[in-house]
Design a protein around this motif. Structure first.
Motif, short mmCIF file in Angstrom:
data_model
loop_
_atom_site.label_atom_id
_atom_site.label_comp_id
_atom_site.label_asym_id
_atom_site.label_seq_id
_atom_site.Cartn_x
_atom_site.Cartn_y
_atom_site.Cartn_z
N ALA B 23 -7.06 -2.23 5.13
CA ALA B 23 -8.30 -1.75 5.32
C ALA B 23 -9.30 -2.93 5.74
N ILE B 24 -8.87 -4.04 5.32
CA ILE B 24 -9.65 -5.27 5.56
C ILE B 24 -9.64 -6.31 6.81
N PHE B 25 -10.51 -6.40 7.48
CA PHE B 25 -10.15 -7.35 8.61
C PHE B 25 -11.10 -8.46 9.18
N ALA B 26 -11.06 -9.37 9.61
CA ALA B 26 -11.85 -10.23 9.99
C ALA B 26 -12.83 -9.93 11.00
N ALA B 27 -14.08 -10.19 11.04
CA ALA B 27 -14.90 -9.70 12.01
C ALA B 27 -15.94 -10.76 11.97
N GLU B 28 -16.86 -10.72 13.00
CA GLU B 28 -18.04 -11.30 12.91
C GLU B 28 -19.17 -10.87 12.55
N PRO B 29 -20.35 -11.20 11.95
CA PRO B 29 -19.81 -12.62 11.16
C PRO B 29 -19.44 -12.62 9.85
N HIS B 30 -18.70 -11.58 9.41
CA HIS B 30 -18.12 -11.69 8.11
C HIS B 30 -17.07 -10.69 7.87
N PHE B 31 -15.74 -10.63 7.21
CA PHE B 31 -14.80 -9.67 6.86
C PHE B 31 -15.78 -8.33 6.60
N LEU B 32 -14.90 -7.41 7.28
CA LEU B 32 -15.34 -5.81 7.10
C LEU B 32 -14.23 -5.01 6.38
N ILE B 33 -14.64 -3.67 5.73
CA ILE B 33 -13.56 -3.01 5.21
C ILE B 33 -13.73 -1.81 6.25
N ASP B 34 -12.73 -1.13 6.69
CA ASP B 34 -12.47 -0.05 7.46
C ASP B 34 -12.58 1.05 6.32
N PRO B 35 -13.84 1.80 6.49
CA PRO B 35 -14.18 3.05 5.40
C PRO B 35 -12.99 3.94 5.42
N LYS B 36 -12.46 4.23 6.54
CA LYS B 36 -11.50 5.06 6.81
C LYS B 36 -10.13 4.87 6.22
N LYS B 37 -9.85 3.50 6.31
CA LYS B 37 -8.58 3.31 5.37
C LYS B 37 -8.76 2.95 3.94
N CYS B 38 -9.90 2.44 3.57
CA CYS B 38 -9.96 2.10 2.36
C CYS B 38 -9.71 3.33 1.35
N THR B 39 -8.72 3.09 0.36
CA THR B 39 -8.45 4.04 -0.69
C THR B 39 -8.85 3.78 -2.05
N GLU B 40 -9.88 2.72 -2.06
CA GLU B 40 -10.35 2.06 -3.23
C GLU B 40 -9.08 1.90 -4.29
N CYS B 41 -8.06 1.39 -3.62
CA CYS B 41 -6.70 0.97 -4.48
C CYS B 41 -6.22 2.07 -5.14
N GLU B 42 -6.76 3.27 -5.05
CA GLU B 42 -6.48 4.27 -5.92
C GLU B 42 -5.10 4.60 -5.77
N GLY B 43 -4.24 4.68 -6.70
CA GLY B 43 -2.48 4.88 -6.71
C GLY B 43 -1.99 3.77 -6.17
N ALA B 44 -2.36 2.77 -6.04
CA ALA B 44 -1.78 1.49 -5.77
C ALA B 44 -1.95 0.41 -6.97
N HIS B 45 -3.23 0.50 -7.49
CA HIS B 45 -3.46 -0.72 -8.51
C HIS B 45 -4.48 -0.11 -9.45
N ALA B 46 -4.71 -0.77 -10.47
CA ALA B 46 -5.66 -0.06 -11.58
C ALA B 46 -7.03 -0.44 -11.13
N VAL B 47 -7.14 -1.61 -10.27
CA VAL B 47 -8.71 -1.99 -10.03
C VAL B 47 -8.46 -2.36 -8.41
N PRO B 48 -9.70 -2.16 -7.98
CA PRO B 48 -9.71 -2.50 -6.49
C PRO B 48 -9.20 -4.20 -6.23
N GLN B 49 -8.39 -4.36 -5.34
CA GLN B 49 -7.92 -5.50 -5.33
C GLN B 49 -9.09 -6.65 -4.72
#
Ligand code: SF4
Ligand code: SF4
Lengths: 496, 92
Positions: B23-49
């Motif tokens: 969900a994370i990509f390099a952008a100007e002026p800083h990195f961004l999270i694509d809100p459509k892709k971010c799962t808050e790490c639910e199901g994958a990890h106990a805490v947001p990575q």
């Protein structure tokens, strides 16, 4: 594939090298076993001698880090900063290779490329190893080295061996988790941020395991430690013993640099760095157990050129794009230039060896002297132009290089030196513990201040070899009874 | 539900490879999270990575807009101490 190694002439194993600035027979490099010495003697970071002749560069391809250290601030990133770890231009692996090739073409003395940050190279494995792979292919004569905090080291050893890395530097500030918790607030490990003692323990275990694995593979390991007064200063001698017993070939103790304006934990909390005296004392204490590195200049993570100089500004990406480079002939040029340098170093070394050991009565007290030099092992710098002084110790065993001390340059060559006086006072203070200063020339005012401080200024050995001059001054001091006198007594005499 | 990177991000790249959802990509002026892709790490990890490796306090906000790593939580520098040091530097 093996990296072609420059043809390095065999040097005498003992009794030998009093070649200037390599630190004499007691020096770090000459004490090493032959196979290691051969690997490092054209490495500017490892040999006080080589650093006057060979150049190195670092490329900043690894921005991410997996731990936090209290002496680092990830927000700080300014072109005027010269602390270790700081960079101004982050490069992709392709850009890094292009830059390395351009520098190696323009500076034929270049022997070494390092990746050291601004983050941790092994926390950026794709970027780091991609850079190494391309360079092994395109410039196989250049040695590759990497510097890491060690957290991912055990998992990276295979890759490092494959990439033909022959030197790894691990920063090990402690082997005690209690102390570690005061240096590392957290680490990122197995998908979690782990704070305090627990995190420190994992980091320490990984570092030690990584060190052992590298040694097993025959990869040279140097250990860096940051000396933090009141935190790990008492403990570093033990660290030195431990890493040596595990096979590290060199230990480099560096002073903490902490200023509030850096925004680091130590800077803001008022943690001080060690004085030059304290640093040298510790290096001395460790050296009974270990080859110590004494000339580290703590360069920026993207430094280019000879140690202590940074020509990075000549090699920005747009300037590199404008350069026309014939890579094949550049490599041939490097081979010729470097062979010439090796031959030159070798002949200097053997003339030095032929000279008889100076007759000095056993048991005479060792004396520290500061030397102003711009390199080549001779006294060739004006006191006021010295950006740093090299500290040598003279004793009945001979002359050895101990450390270097940075100064405030009080004379910038024009007549508008504003803070001249205070800067001069700072310089004089930085020479505490030395009993003489050898330089090519010196002004009246610093002469007086040095004498008041009990340090004897000496401009009589301009353009002479450092080792010979230091020994000559030492003998003179012995003859005049100055060595029996303590520096404090001399200061009192000067005041009368 | 998604995390958000704000302007204090220093573009250190640390979060990008640890995101399980790309969900994370390099952008100007800083990195961004694509809100459509971010799962808050639910199901994958106990805490947001991303929030577990990011070294910059305040750079990541949770879905309520609150800093996941508030001032002082990562560096250990008490915020008042930092403010005091910065004020002193400015007055020079
Ligand atoms: S919370 Fe997890 S899924 Fe969302 S951006 Fe961060 S790492 Fe990726
Ligand atoms: S880890 Fe934090 S500072 Fe680094 S790029 Fe991601 S959001 Fe930015």
């Amino acid at each position: 594939m093996d990296l072609p190694v420059l043809n390095i002439p065999e040097t005498a194993k003992e009794g030998g090298c009093s070649a200037s600035s390599c630190g004499s027979s007691d020096s770090q490099v000459n004490h090493l076993p032959d196979h290691i010495r051969e690997k490092v003697q054209n490495h500017p970071c490892y040999s006080e001698d080589a650093h006057h002749y060979f150049a190195r560069m670092h490329v900043a391809v690894a921005p991410a880090c997996n731990i936090q250290c209290h002496y680092c601030n990830r927000k700080y990133d300014c072109a005027n900063e010269s602390r270790p770890g700081v960079v101004s231009e982050l490069l992709t692996p392709e850009q890094a290779v292009k830059k390395t090739m351009a520098v190696a073409a323009k500076i034929p003395q270049m022997t070494v490329l390092g990746i050291a940050g601004p983050g941790d190279p092994l926390a950026n494995p794709e970027r780091t190893f991609e850079t190494f792979r391309m360079l092994t292919r395109d410039a196989p004569d250049i040695k590759l080295c990497v510097s890491t905090n060690g957290l991912q080291l055990p998992e990276s050893v295979d890759e490092l061996a494959k990439a033909n890395i022959d030197h790894v530097t691990i920063t090990i500030n402690t082997i005690d988790a209690e102390i570690g918790a005061k240096i590392y607030p957290w680490i990122f490990w197995k998908n979690r941020r782990i704070k305090g003692r627990k995190g420190a323990q994992i980091l320490i275990d990984q570092q030690q395991k990584g060190l052992e694995m590298l040694v097993q593979r025959g990869i040279l390991v140097k250990v860096n430690s940051v000396m933090i007064p009141g935190i790990n200063d008492e403990h570093l001698a033990e660290v030195s013993r431990t890493v040596k017993s595990k096979g590290a070939f060199l230990h480099n103790v560096m002073p903490l640099i902490a200023e509030a304006e850096h925004g680091t934990f130590y800077g803001v909390m008022g943690q001080r760095g060690p004085t030059p005296d304290e640093l040298m004392d510790l290096q001395e204490r460790c050296s009974g157990d270990m080859n110590m590195m004494r000339h580290c200049r703590q360069c920026r993570a993207d430094a280019v050129g000879l140690l202590g100089e940074d020509r990075g500004a000549e090699f920005t990406l747009d300037k590199i794009d404008a350069m026309e480079i014939d890579y094949a002939s550049a490599m041939e040029m490097r081979r010729q230039v470097q062979e010439g340098i090796m031959a030159d170093m070798e002949s200097k070394r053997s003339t030095q060896q032929k000279k008889a050991k100076p007759a000095v009565p056993d048991g005479a007290r060792p004396v520290l002297m500061a030397v102003a030099t711009s390199g080549q092992g001779i006294i060739n710098q004006h006191f006021g132009h010295a950006k740093e002084f090299q500290i040598y110790q003279a004793s009945p065993e001979g002359v050895r290089f101990m450390s270097h001390r940075k100064t405030e340059q009080y004379c910038s060559g024009d007549s508008t030196c504003g803070d001249a006086e205070s800067a001069l006072a700072i310089t004089v203070r930085s020479l505490a513990g030395c009993e003489a200063v050898l330089c090519s020339k010196i002004g009246y005012e610093p002469w007086e201040m040095l004498e008041e401080a009990g340090i004897v200024p000496n401009g009589e050995h301009a353009m002479e070899s450092i080792e010979e001059a230091v020994m000559a001054v030492y003998r003179e001091m012995l003859e005049n009874g100055k060595v029996d006198e303590t520096p404090a007594a001399r200061r009192a005499n000067a005041e009368m | 539900m998604a995390l958000k990177i704000i302007e204090s991000c220093v573009n250190c790249f640390a979060c990008e490879p640890v995101c399980p959802s790309q969900a994370i990509f390099a952008a100007e002026p800083h990195f961004l999270i694509d809100p459509k892709k971010c799962t808050e790490c639910e199901g994958a990890h106990a805490v947001p990575q991303c929030a577990s490796i990011c070294p910059i306090e305040g750079a990541l906000l949770d879905s309520l807009g609150e800093a996941i790593n508030p001032p002082g939580s990562l560096t250990g520098i008490p915020p008042e101490k930092m403010a005091q040091a910065m004020a002193e530097l400015r007055s020079h």
